[in-house]
Design an enzyme around this catalytic site. Structure first.
Site, short mmCIF file in Angstrom:
data_model
loop_
_atom_site.label_atom_id
_atom_site.label_comp_id
_atom_site.label_asym_id
_atom_site.label_seq_id
_atom_site.Cartn_x
_atom_site.Cartn_y
_atom_site.Cartn_z
N HIS A 167 3.13 20.97 31.47
CA HIS A 167 4.11 20.85 30.34
C HIS A 167 4.27 19.41 29.91
CE1 HIS A 167 5.35 25.34 29.88
NE2 HIS A 167 4.79 25.34 31.00
N ASP A 375 7.16 12.12 26.00
CA ASP A 375 7.44 13.73 25.96
C ASP A 375 6.27 14.43 25.99
OD1 ASP A 375 9.30 15.69 26.18
OD2 ASP A 375 10.52 14.81 24.60
P1 ADQ Z 1 11.96 19.33 28.55
O1 ADQ Z 1 11.84 17.86 28.79
O2 ADQ Z 1 13.33 20.22 29.02
O3 ADQ Z 1 10.95 20.24 28.67
P2 ADQ Z 1 12.23 20.02 25.44
O4 ADQ Z 1 10.95 20.52 24.87
O5 ADQ Z 1 12.89 18.85 24.46
O6 ADQ Z 1 12.49 19.32 26.84
O7 ADQ Z 1 13.16 21.32 25.56
C1 ADQ Z 1 14.52 21.11 25.70
C2 ADQ Z 1 15.09 22.49 25.62
O8 ADQ Z 1 16.40 22.50 25.89
C3 ADQ Z 1 15.19 22.92 23.95
O9 ADQ Z 1 14.79 24.09 23.74
C4 ADQ Z 1 16.66 22.57 23.47
O10 ADQ Z 1 17.14 23.31 22.50
C5 ADQ Z 1 17.31 22.87 24.65
N1 ADQ Z 1 18.64 22.02 24.92
C6 ADQ Z 1 18.55 20.60 24.89
N2 ADQ Z 1 19.82 20.09 24.82
C7 ADQ Z 1 20.80 21.25 24.97
C8 ADQ Z 1 22.10 21.51 24.96
N3 ADQ Z 1 22.90 20.51 25.05
N4 ADQ Z 1 22.39 22.61 24.79
C9 ADQ Z 1 21.60 23.62 24.79
N5 ADQ Z 1 20.35 23.80 24.88
C10 ADQ Z 1 19.76 22.56 24.88
C11 ADQ Z 1 9.39 20.09 29.31
C12 ADQ Z 1 8.80 19.04 28.53
C13 ADQ Z 1 8.69 19.13 27.08
C14 ADQ Z 1 7.92 20.29 26.53
C15 ADQ Z 1 8.89 21.41 27.38
C16 ADQ Z 1 7.83 22.88 26.71
O11 ADQ Z 1 9.37 17.77 29.27
O12 ADQ Z 1 8.06 17.95 26.65
O13 ADQ Z 1 8.22 20.55 25.19
O14 ADQ Z 1 8.79 21.46 28.91
O15 ADQ Z 1 6.54 22.74 27.36
#
Ligand code: ADQ
Length: 465
Positions: A167, A375
């Protein structure tokens, strides 16, 4: 779920650090509830349809919970002791692998004592998968915590198909070379039939490292190793587009968005940021770019407001606490210097929001700022776009997010260039509406087509014999 063309069904075993459920309540009222997130949303219907199991940690140390069924899915908890959580999860996973794989944004730490627990926990996951799997099953292993599982499982069960999906980014060879256990990790991954990455660059980096550190031969998309063929490639993860789009149309969400706009000042442009509180996400530089925009008088607090929603994460890791202090300092400084009565410059929420509320913020935002230093993908960028059914809104996106590969019509920025980011914010605030609409429409078409179901389906198809 709409009917979709699916790959030929075989049972599927998901192996991930965490189970897709978490405990809620206490005592007699305790129950399991499904976790939110794209991966769980995508894989739950497939598992329910095909049968199989999900293996993962419950989130509690020394948890004696045995296998159980939840919502039509067989759950197989893999236990971890408190000491293993420390060394396997907080240390090697989050202090070595996470920073190293993200361009060494923070200096990765290499402690020889952390490797033993990594091997032990990976072996435990592999043994649990070997116990649960039946001949011909497809076992899908996820992420950087479990990179040794594919080879360990192949050793135990050569009769199953194995896929691995990373991921986060796979780093360029020069960085990967730092890892004292680089050869073991590559050999671990090469146990899979398909090793999938978020971007083509990830697959390329991995293939090069494999050819350097093992006898594997081949190309960026296919390797020969130990008498087997291993496919590598990019499988960009996505979101449940339709679900986000529909949520954004619910009357209560529309009303919540209107109330957010009213409260923040209806005439002000809202610049929104939603991140896990992580040093990879570039929160500090983005705040500095906003500060610079105000300093340059390119915009004032009458014209615009920034909203930073940040969900706390990995708090026991010292770098995270330091980063949080730094962010809070900048927010304090910007507000101290620029806020006016009734016109706060930066609203900072350090908490998780329920899904509907998050979508209401997406809907209220004129500009979405997604500017990580690095990311794997970044789902927030895709979620924002999915909520903009009227093609309004502007996405400012880092070139260093995996999402930038597909979302070329965003305003792309270099997150280390504070001047450039400040200029992009200014441009986003003043963009010609026709230009913005055209960009958003193209972005929406791309993500609608490549949603999370399409992602899962294409990976599963690749793993078929
Ligand atoms: P993450 O680094 O966790 O995931 P991301 O893809 O941005 O990053 O997903 C974050 C999730 O958390 C989103 O669905 C978002 O809606 C939710 N979120 C963030 N802040 C929030 C808040 N304050 N309240 C509620 N929800 C919140 C890892 C990798 C990424 C990759 C994903 C999936 O680092 O690059 O996209 O896995 O493979």
């Amino acid at each position: 779920m709409p009917a979709r063309k699916r790959a030929a069904p075989s049972r599927m075993i998901i192996v991930a650090n965490r189970l897709p459920v978490r405990r809620q309540g206490t005592g007699d009222n305790q129950r399991w509830v499904r976790s939110s997130g794209g991966l769980v949303t995508a894989l739950t219907p497939i598992l329910q349809e095909r049968g199989g199991a999900w293996l993962g940690w419950t989130g509690t140390g020394d948890d004696p919970t045995g296998p159980f069924d939840h919502d039509g899915i067989h759950m197989r908890p893999v236990p971890m002791s408190a000491a293993e959580i420390e060394a396997f999860y907080h240390e090697i996973s989050n202090r070595t692998l996470w920073p190293l794989y993200h361009d060494a944004i923070r200096t990765p730490e290499f402690d020889r004592r952390w490797w033993g627990p990594y091997v032990t926990v990976n072996q435990r996951f592999a043994e649990a998968a070997a116990e649960v799997a039946k001949k011909g099953d497809f076992v899908w292993v996820h992420d950087y915590h479990l990179q040794l599982v594919p080879a360990m499982l192949r050793e135990l069960r050569p009769d199953v198909r194995i896929g691995f999906f990373l991921h986060i980014p796979f780093p360029p060879e020069e960085l990967f070379a730092w890892l004292p256990w680089r050869e073991q990790i590559i050999r671990g991954l090469l146990g899979a039939d398909v090793v999938g990455f978020q971007t083509y660059a990830g697959a390329q980096n991995f293939s090069r490292a494999a050819r350097k550190y093992t006898p594997a031969t081949g190309t960026d998309t296919q390797l020969e190793y130990d008498g087997r063929t291993i496919r590598t490639g990019s499988y960009p993860i996505s979101i449940d587009f339709k679900d986000f789009e529909e949520t954004a149309q619910k009357p209560e969400v529309v009303a919540a968005a209107e109330s957010i706009r009213r409260n923040l000042g209806a005439s002000r442009k809202i610049l929104l940021c939603v991140d896990r509180l992580d040093y990879t996400k570039g929160i500090d530089q983005r705040l500095s770019a906003f500060e610079l925009m105000l300093e340059r008088k390119a915009a004032t607090v009458e014209d615009c407001v920034m909203v930073q929603i940040a969900v706390p994460s990995r708090e026991p890791v010292p770098e995270y606490a330091a980063m949080r202090r730094r962010i809070e300092q900048i927010v304090g400084r910007v507000n101290g210097d620029y806020s006016e009565p009734g016109r706060i410059a930066v609203h900072y929420f350090r908490r998780s929001f329920p899904r509907d509320q998050l979508v209401a913020y997406y809907l209220a935002a004129d500009v979405m700022l997604v500017t990580p230093y690095r990311d794997g993908m970044n789902l927030v960028a895709k979620e924002y776009v999915a909520t903009r059914a009227d093609n309004s809104g502007v996405l400012v996106l880092s070139e260093f997010a995996g999402a930038a590969q597909e979302m070329r019509r965003a305003l792309l920025v270099n997150p280390r260039d504070v001047d450039g980011m400040s200029a992009a914010m200014e441009r986003a605030i003043h963009i010609d509406p026709a230009d913005a609409k055209q960009r958003m429409s193209i972005l929406r078409t791309t993500i609608r087509r490549h949603d999370v179901f399409d992602w899962a389906d294409s990976f599963i198809r690749a793993v078929q014999p």
